[in-house]
Design an enzyme around this catalytic site. Structure first.
Site, PDB file in Angstrom:
ATOM      1  CG  HIS A 177      13.393  -0.046  38.928  1.00  0.00           C
ATOM      2  ND1 HIS A 177      13.207   0.226  37.595  1.00  0.00           N
ATOM      3  CD2 HIS A 177      13.953  -1.291  38.990  1.00  0.00           C
ATOM      4  CE1 HIS A 177      13.619  -0.806  36.872  1.00  0.00           C
ATOM      5  NE2 HIS A 177      14.078  -1.732  37.691  1.00  0.00           N
ATOM      6  CD  GLU A 232      12.715  -4.298  33.548  1.00  0.00           C
ATOM      7  OE1 GLU A 232      12.765  -3.129  34.005  1.00  0.00           O
ATOM      8  OE2 GLU A 232      13.633  -5.117  33.689  1.00  0.00           O
ATOM      9  CG  ASP A 238      20.045  -4.795  33.500  1.00  0.00           C
ATOM     10  OD1 ASP A 238      18.952  -4.491  32.997  1.00  0.00           O
ATOM     11  OD2 ASP A 238      20.413  -4.395  34.630  1.00  0.00           O
ATOM     12  CD  GLN A 284      17.033  -2.180  30.708  1.00  0.00           C
ATOM     13  OE1 GLN A 284      16.811  -1.204  29.982  1.00  0.00           O
ATOM     14  NE2 GLN A 284      18.234  -2.469  31.163  1.00  0.00           N
ATOM     15  CG  ASN A 293      16.306   1.228  33.176  1.00  0.00           C
ATOM     16  OD1 ASN A 293      17.476   1.316  33.537  1.00  0.00           O
ATOM     17  ND2 ASN A 293      15.903   0.324  32.298  1.00  0.00           N
ATOM     18  NE  ARG A 294      21.061   0.478  36.757  1.00  0.00           N
ATOM     19  CZ  ARG A 294      20.558  -0.690  36.339  1.00  0.00           C
ATOM     20  NH1 ARG A 294      19.924  -0.765  35.180  1.00  0.00           N
ATOM     21  NH2 ARG A 294      20.682  -1.769  37.091  1.00  0.00           N
ATOM     22  CG  HIS A 310      10.804  -5.126  37.214  1.00  0.00           C
ATOM     23  ND1 HIS A 310      11.455  -6.269  37.601  1.00  0.00           N
ATOM     24  CD2 HIS A 310      11.776  -4.243  36.875  1.00  0.00           C
ATOM     25  CE1 HIS A 310      12.765  -6.084  37.528  1.00  0.00           C
ATOM     26  NE2 HIS A 310      12.981  -4.858  37.094  1.00  0.00           N
ATOM     27  CE1 TYR A 361      14.234 -10.729  37.918  1.00  0.00           C
ATOM     28  CE2 TYR A 361      12.356  -9.500  38.783  1.00  0.00           C
ATOM     29  CZ  TYR A 361      13.726  -9.641  38.611  1.00  0.00           C
ATOM     30  OH  TYR A 361      14.586  -8.704  39.136  1.00  0.00           O
TER      31      TYR A 361
END
Length: 333
Positions: free
Chosen positions: A103, A296, A237, A269, A77-78, A174, A176
């Protein structure tokens, strides 16, 4: 059953291997780049349903801008400004999303080449990688080990990071997911045991607040179609704050396939993939916005700069560990 083959080569000539686990109605393929879960097939209603998104070309995972199937880190993440302080010392890490880190930086764990060992007895693959001190700006050398096993319809990820001195570690698997195998995931029904969320600023950095999801588009406590909760089609998000004990996370598709996610991480997430550009995926799969949803499990984004959040600091005596179980099977009638 486990098979292994070399499917591509990195620029340094090292082979990129694809490892396949099979058990019953499930077949899962991994790559030694980022320990990527490249392909997951589930036999359902006479068809082989590809339930995760993936690139057609294995070499694309060396860039993998959308982190398809990877395990992101060292810090997923950030991180605001790519900066944090630890034990009174400031660290400046990579800034690969504007001024922020996303990430793990420019070449985070998601794009590193791992060593892989096969365990036929437990039907699992053991991925290992040694991250040297200073990689992407992080302190400490860390030995990462991911044990990933397939038992029936359930895929289990056991992720460990052992540093030689204190350092932040926060991994996130991660993938999808699209349980229909194609099309728009907003027709999936999602339930998340999360009464709160962490609001963000204009750069998707948490403000430090923890607020109720009530009367927001992030309320999936009672379950609902993603399309009905996100009726304005803004996409999502956002980090949801999971319940304290055995939080329930389920995703159900119109075809009856059901995903159940089990984690002890404090956050999830939720990303609806609305920023993904159109492309052709593996086996001709059409990929674009809303083609897959990410679930996530992780510590809160930017936790290293928010003392009110649980701190993801690992030490030699207290290594990082996360266990994630994702079970995809037919919904009971």
């Amino acid at each position: 059953m486990i098979t292994r083959k070399t499917v591509a080569r990195a620029e340094n000539g090292v082979g990129i291997d694809e490892i396949t686990l099979v058990d019953g109605a499930s077949e899962v393929k991994f790559l030694t780049v980022g320990a990527v879960t490249r392909d997951w097939r589930v036999s359902h209603l006479g068809q082989e349903i590809p339930v995760v998104l993936g690139h057609e070309n294995p070499e694309a995972y060396l860039q993998n801008p959308y982190y398809f199937g990877a395990i992101a880190g060292r810090v997923a993440n950030r991180v605001a400004g790519g900066r944090f302080e630890l034990q009174g010392k400031a660290f400046q890490c990579s800034q690969n999303e504007g001024q922020n880190m996303l990430h793990g930086g420019h070449v985070g764990l998601a794009k590193r080449l791992f060593t892989a060992e096969i365990d036929t007895v437990q039907n699992r693959v053991l991925f290992t990688y040694h991250s040297p001190d200073g990689e992407e700006g992080f302190p400490a050398a860390v030995d990462f080990t991911y044990a990933i096993s397939l038992q029936g319809s359930a895929l289990t990820y056991e992720m460990t990071g052992t540093p030689d001195r204190p350092t932040p570690i926060n991994l996130a698997q991660h993938s999808y997911y699209n349980l229909m195998g194609q099309g728009d995931i907003r027709g999936h029904h999602l339930t998340v045991d999360a009464a709160k969320y962490t609001p963000t600023d204009s750069e998707n950095i948490p403000t430090g607040e923890v607020l109720p999801v009530t009367d927001t588009r992030y309320d999936f406590q009672a379950g609902g179609l993603i399309s009905s909760v996100d009726s304005a089609k803004q996409g999502m998000d956002i980090n949801l704050v999971l319940g304290d004990e055995n939080p329930s996370v389920t995703l159900v598709a119109p075809n009856g396939l059901r995903l159940e996610l089990t984690t002890q991480e404090p956050g999830l997430q939720l990303y609806t993939g609305h920023y993904v550009n159109e492309m052709t995926g593996q086996n001709g799969q059409k990929i674009g916005p809303y083609s897959g949803v990410c679930l996530e499990a992780q510590h809160f984004p930017n936790a290293v700069n928010q003392m009110g959040f649980d701190q993801p600091i690992a030490t030699p005596d207290s290594p990082y560990f996360q266990k994630l179980v994702v079970d995809i099977h037919r919904k009971p009638i």
